[in-house]
Design a protein around this motif. Structure first.
Motif, PDB file in Angstrom:
ATOM      1  N   ALA A 159      -0.690   6.917  -6.511  1.00 19.35           N
ATOM      2  CA  ALA A 159      -1.995   6.291  -6.717  1.00 19.35           C
ATOM      3  C   ALA A 159      -2.951   6.693  -5.602  1.00 19.35           C
ATOM      4  CB  ALA A 159      -1.853   4.772  -6.764  1.00 19.35           C
ATOM      5  N   THR A 209      -5.269   1.999  -5.541  1.00 14.05           N
ATOM      6  CA  THR A 209      -4.456   1.029  -4.794  1.00 14.05           C
ATOM      7  C   THR A 209      -5.238  -0.245  -4.517  1.00 14.05           C
ATOM      8  OG1 THR A 209      -3.197   2.809  -3.755  1.00 14.05           O
ATOM      9  CG2 THR A 209      -3.168   0.660  -2.671  1.00 14.05           C
ATOM     10  N   SER A 251       2.364   1.931  -3.362  1.00 12.27           N
ATOM     11  CA  SER A 251       1.385   2.453  -4.317  1.00 12.27           C
ATOM     12  C   SER A 251       1.102   3.928  -4.055  1.00 12.27           C
ATOM     13  CB  SER A 251       0.095   1.638  -4.229  1.00 12.27           C
ATOM     14  OG  SER A 251      -0.891   2.145  -5.099  1.00 12.27           O
ATOM     15  N   ARG A 274       0.842  -1.201   0.000  1.00 13.25           N
ATOM     16  CA  ARG A 274       0.000   0.000   0.000  1.00 13.25           C
ATOM     17  C   ARG A 274       0.876   1.250   0.000  1.00 13.25           C
ATOM     18  NH1 ARG A 274      -2.306  -3.640   3.573  1.00 13.25           N
ATOM     19  NH2 ARG A 274      -4.527  -4.147   3.254  1.00 13.25           N
ATOM     20  N   ARG A 313      -5.785  -2.043  -8.121  1.00 12.07           N
ATOM     21  CA  ARG A 313      -4.641  -2.488  -8.908  1.00 12.07           C
ATOM     22  C   ARG A 313      -3.551  -3.168  -8.093  1.00 12.07           C
ATOM     23  NH1 ARG A 313      -3.743   2.544 -13.178  1.00 12.07           N
ATOM     24  NH2 ARG A 313      -5.918   2.588 -13.952  1.00 12.07           N
ATOM     25  N   VAL A 314      -3.592  -3.018  -6.767  1.00 12.97           N
ATOM     26  CA  VAL A 314      -2.550  -3.618  -5.929  1.00 12.97           C
ATOM     27  C   VAL A 314      -3.158  -4.598  -4.926  1.00 12.97           C
ATOM     28  CG1 VAL A 314      -0.725  -3.155  -4.253  1.00 12.97           C
ATOM     29  CG2 VAL A 314      -1.083  -1.593  -6.173  1.00 12.97           C
TER      30      VAL A 314
END
Length: 476
Positions: A367, A372, A362, A359, A375-376
């Motif tokens: 982001a 986050t 990102s 996190r 996409r993460v």
């Protein structure tokens, strides 16, 4: 009696533990002991408990049959002349008399005085077996404890031996679980094999008519039995699909909110309240579906049908006016509510297990929190989330009570959520309810359905493992 024997075993074990620990402490003075005194005490306790508990297990398994054999072998001629069912009822009444209760029925003729004498004899047999059990527990417990105490030495590897006993106990528990699983599979496979000898497996898996009941007329569909399970599979799939359409988005969004957006106070309140849904009995969900959700949806669809009737959509309006309380939409919607905690709780734990460094990285790249998450966070948690969803699917496939009360019992081959349908589990319960003869295709079909359900669950587990393997990622 069993509770008395267990209490005596516990007392003997406690005495052996205290005596073993004190003896080990006294003998270890000035010497280097291999194990701590507590392990020596546990070693003595195991030797005292094991034979005592073995006696208890033997009495639990063989005590009843031995008592029944002794009662039947010494019965008077009038009792021996009875039919087996009547003789069992008479001996059961004799045991009730021995316990000081009244018999369940009145016995006349020679059986009336025999009831009292047999009751007294049952009491003597029970006392004899109990006394023998107590004596065996005390003697074997003391003998085992004394043998263990005689072996206590400073160089005794008591810790290794105690851990060996623990390993054996854990192995036995695991073996029981494995043997139980093998027994379930063997039972399903054997009775399913008997069913498929009477009904071709192709007809069962691909047939479109399910009517296993005995026919009243010769021209009825069930005159020779109709065992096509496709309507059951379709109903199970339809209700599962509706349930997941409710549980998956709500549960996953709830997990994302609790994990990423909610404050500590909100999370502490909302998460336990949400998980309360998992503790509600399924019969309560069934009541809720049958008495609240079903009538509400029926009124809504009937009113909508009345509005559409007479216009261009008159056919749809007429159909909606005929919608009843029991339908797939009711059962699936309420089942989806029941599954929300399964998806939410597991997904929340999985999201929280994603490293915070992902996190932070990102956010450092600019982001937003939503980017986050999308996409993460979600790609990282995908294997666990997929497992949570498949667990919910398995739970939906195996649900019975909600479907019985809210979707009905009609085996209709349809994917219309407003129709009455049934599922595999509901039919299994229906087929095995009451006194059944396990030599007819009707009853044995329940085992064919059970084996099919078992295979479906196995496939879901294999798919879950493949998903986890394909998308697993390792993080430092």
């Amino acid at each position: 009696m069993i509770w008395l024997l267990l209490l005596l075993s516990a007392i003997l074990g406690a005495i052996a533990f205290v005596a073993g620990r004190r003896l080990a402490t006294r003998r270890a003075v000035g010497q280097s002991a291999h194990s701590r005194p507590g392990y020596h005490g546990a070693y003595a306790m195991i030797w005292a408990l094991a034979p005592a508990l073995l006696v208890v297990i033997v009495l639990l398994v063989f005590g009843g049959p031995v008592k029944n054999t002794m009662m039947e072998s010494g019965s008077p001629a009038a009792v021996s002349a009875l039919e087996p069912f009547e003789r069992e009822a008479f001996l059961a009444d004799a045991e009730r008399v021995a316990a000081g209760a009244e018999p369940l029925q009145i016995w006349e003729g020679e059986l009336a005085p025999a009831l009292r004498s047999e009751g007294a004899r049952a009491h003597r047999i029970e006392s004899t077996i109990s006394g023998a059990g107590v004596l065996a527990v005390v003697l074997l417990g003391l003998l085992g404890g004394l043998i263990a105490l005689s072996r206590l030495r400073p160089n005794l590897r008591a810790r290794n031996r105690v851990e060996g006993w623990i390993f054996g106990l854990l192995f036995a528990c695991a073996a029981v679980a494995i043997i139980t699983t093998i027994g379930i599979i063997a039972s399903l496979a054997w009775d399913s094999f008997r069913f498929f000898q009477a009904v071709p497996i192709a007809e069962f898996l691909f047939g479109t008519q399910w009517s296993p009941q005995i026919a009243i007329r010769a021209d009825q569909v069930g005159s020779s039995g109709a065992f096509g399970a496709v309507p059951l599979f379709a109903g199970t799939f339809l209700i599962m699909l509706i349930a997941m359409a409710v549980a998956a988005p709500i549960g996953l969004m709830s997990a994302i909110y609790l994990s990423e957006y909610a404050g500590s106070l909100t999370r502490a309140v909302v998460k336990p309240v949400l998980e309360v849904l998992a503790g509600v009995p399924t019969v309560v969900y069934g009541f809720f579906a049958a008495l609240t959700v079903g009538p509400t949806l029926r009124v809504a669809f009937n009113d909508l049908g009345a509005l559409l009737a007479g216009g261009p959509l008159d056919g749809i309006g007429q159909y909606l006016m005929l919608v009843q309380n029991q339908m797939a939409l009711t059962a699936g919607g309420v089942m989806g509510i029941m599954l929300i905690p399964f998806v939410s709780s597991l997904s929340d734990d999985i999201l929280n297990a994603v490293p915070q460094s992902l996190r932070d990285g990102s956010y450092a790249m600019g982001a937003t929190q939503s980017e986050t998450i999308a996409r993460v966070l979600m790609p990282a948690a995908l294997p666990g989330v997929a497992g949570a969803l498949l667990l919910a699917v398995s739970r939906a496939i195996g649900e019975t009570m909600i479907v019985t009360m809210a979707a009905g019992l009609a085996a209709n081959l349809t994917l219309n959520p407003l129709d009455t349908v049934t599922t595999v589990t509901v039919q299994i319960v229906t087929l095995l309810t009451g006194d059944q003869e396990f030599d007819s295709a009707k009853t044995l079909s329940a085992f064919g359905l059970g084996l099919t359900l078992f295979a479906a669950t196995l496939v879901l587990n294999i798919v879950a493992q493949r998903i986890v393997k394909a998308y697993r990622e390792q993080y430092d």
